[in-house]
Design a protein around this motif. Structure first.
Motif, PDB file in Angstrom:
ATOM      1  N   ALA A  75      58.003  32.272  57.932  1.00  0.00           N
ATOM      2  CA  ALA A  75      58.693  31.035  57.570  1.00  0.00           C
ATOM      3  C   ALA A  75      58.016  29.823  58.206  1.00  0.00           C
ATOM      4  CB  ALA A  75      60.158  31.107  58.000  1.00  0.00           C
ATOM      5  N   HIS A  76      57.264  30.040  59.280  1.00  0.00           N
ATOM      6  CA  HIS A  76      56.515  28.939  59.884  1.00  0.00           C
ATOM      7  C   HIS A  76      55.506  28.357  58.886  1.00  0.00           C
ATOM      8  CE1 HIS A  76      57.810  28.859  64.092  1.00  0.00           C
ATOM      9  NE2 HIS A  76      57.831  30.177  64.077  1.00  0.00           N
ATOM     10  N   THR A  77      54.885  29.215  58.075  1.00  0.00           N
ATOM     11  CA  THR A  77      53.874  28.743  57.131  1.00  0.00           C
ATOM     12  C   THR A  77      54.504  28.118  55.883  1.00  0.00           C
ATOM     13  OG1 THR A  77      53.680  31.031  56.314  1.00  0.00           O
ATOM     14  CG2 THR A  77      52.052  30.291  57.921  1.00  0.00           C
ATOM     15  N   ALA A  78      55.823  28.118  55.841  1.00  0.00           N
ATOM     16  CA  ALA A  78      56.540  27.379  54.805  1.00  0.00           C
ATOM     17  C   ALA A  78      57.158  26.109  55.383  1.00  0.00           C
ATOM     18  CB  ALA A  78      57.630  28.250  54.182  1.00  0.00           C
ATOM     19  N   GLY A  79      56.947  25.876  56.678  1.00  0.00           N
ATOM     20  CA  GLY A  79      57.538  24.704  57.326  1.00  0.00           C
ATOM     21  C   GLY A  79      59.028  24.827  57.536  1.00  0.00           C
ATOM     22  N   ALA A  80      59.529  26.063  57.544  1.00  0.00           N
ATOM     23  CA  ALA A  80      60.971  26.293  57.577  1.00  0.00           C
ATOM     24  C   ALA A  80      61.473  26.860  58.901  1.00  0.00           C
ATOM     25  CB  ALA A  80      61.360  27.238  56.446  1.00  0.00           C
TER      26      ALA A  80
END
Length: 222
Positions: free
Chosen positions: A138-143
């Motif tokens: 989810a970090h790579t989705a900015g979430a």
């Protein structure tokens, strides 16, 4: 220390690390459903232009209490970016936390935020290091955001206070945990209290190493 004892400790450590890794993977599985596939961000400039990502300030106070970016996200090795609803969640967490601890100290106190958005390359490097990081995150989705449960900053000088210092007040982290548990129960987010394992004086010990928070796509923000 006897070689056989060392081998036994190494085996125990490896087994417990594997169990912790599996626990985290299972707890994070919902995040892949929420933020996998098309929600992964590959072009930061485009994501900023179309409103998928926004900049997070280096610190923000609500009265005398707030948050402060630390580590790679502060020194520029990672981006200080989040999805707008994730940033709203961050502010809401800190605001609610500040209401719970406002009477604990008259000093300014800032929670430590250690990670926000990560590029695919940054996430891949963490995965290769066999940390608790997932290959798809989810970090790579900015979430997602990570809090450091082992320290905070206080006073106008922004003095770092970690668990080893006598002035460390665990109530700040305990109240953060309570806020996050309530928010998770309300469906705002997924929370993972990650544990680090290590050998000390002939024992395998554990301590909380990171508090990972992923915003739900249903959370609409403040």
């Amino acid at each position: 220390m006897d070689k056989q004892i060392i081998q036994g400790l190494d085996l125990e450590l490896e087994q417990k690390q594997s169990a912790e890794w599996l626990r985290i993977r299972n707890k994070a599985s919902v995040e892949g459903e929420w933020w996998g596939g098309k929600f992964q961000i590959h072009n930061i400039e485009s994501a900023l232009n179309n409103g998928q990502l926004m900049e997070v300030p280096g610190e923000k106070l609500f009265g005398s209490l707030g948050f402060r970016l630390i580590g790679n996200v502060r020194n520029g090795k990672e981006s200080n970016l989040l999805r707008p609803n994730a940033y709203s969640l961050l502010q809401m967490i800190v605001l609610e936390w500040s209401r719970k601890v406002v009477n604990v100290s008259s000093d300014e106190v800032l929670l430590s935020v250690s990670s926000l958005f990560r590029t695919q390359e940054e996430q891949g490097e963490l995965f290769k290091l066999r940390t608790n990081a997932a290959e798809i995150s989810a970090h790579t989705a900015g979430a997602a955001m990570d809090f450091d449960p082992n320290g905070y900053f206080q006073e106008q000088k922004r003095t770092p206070v970690n668990r080893k210092k006598s002035e460390f007040k665990s109530v700040y982290i305990e109240e953060l945990r309570k806020v996050l548990e309530r928010f998770e129960a309300a469906g705002f987010c997924n929370v993972i209290f990650e544990r680090g394992l290590y050998v000390f004086q002939g024992e395998v010990l554990e301590r909380e190493s990171c508090i990972h928070v992923c915003v739900s796509p249903e959370f609409e923000g403040l």
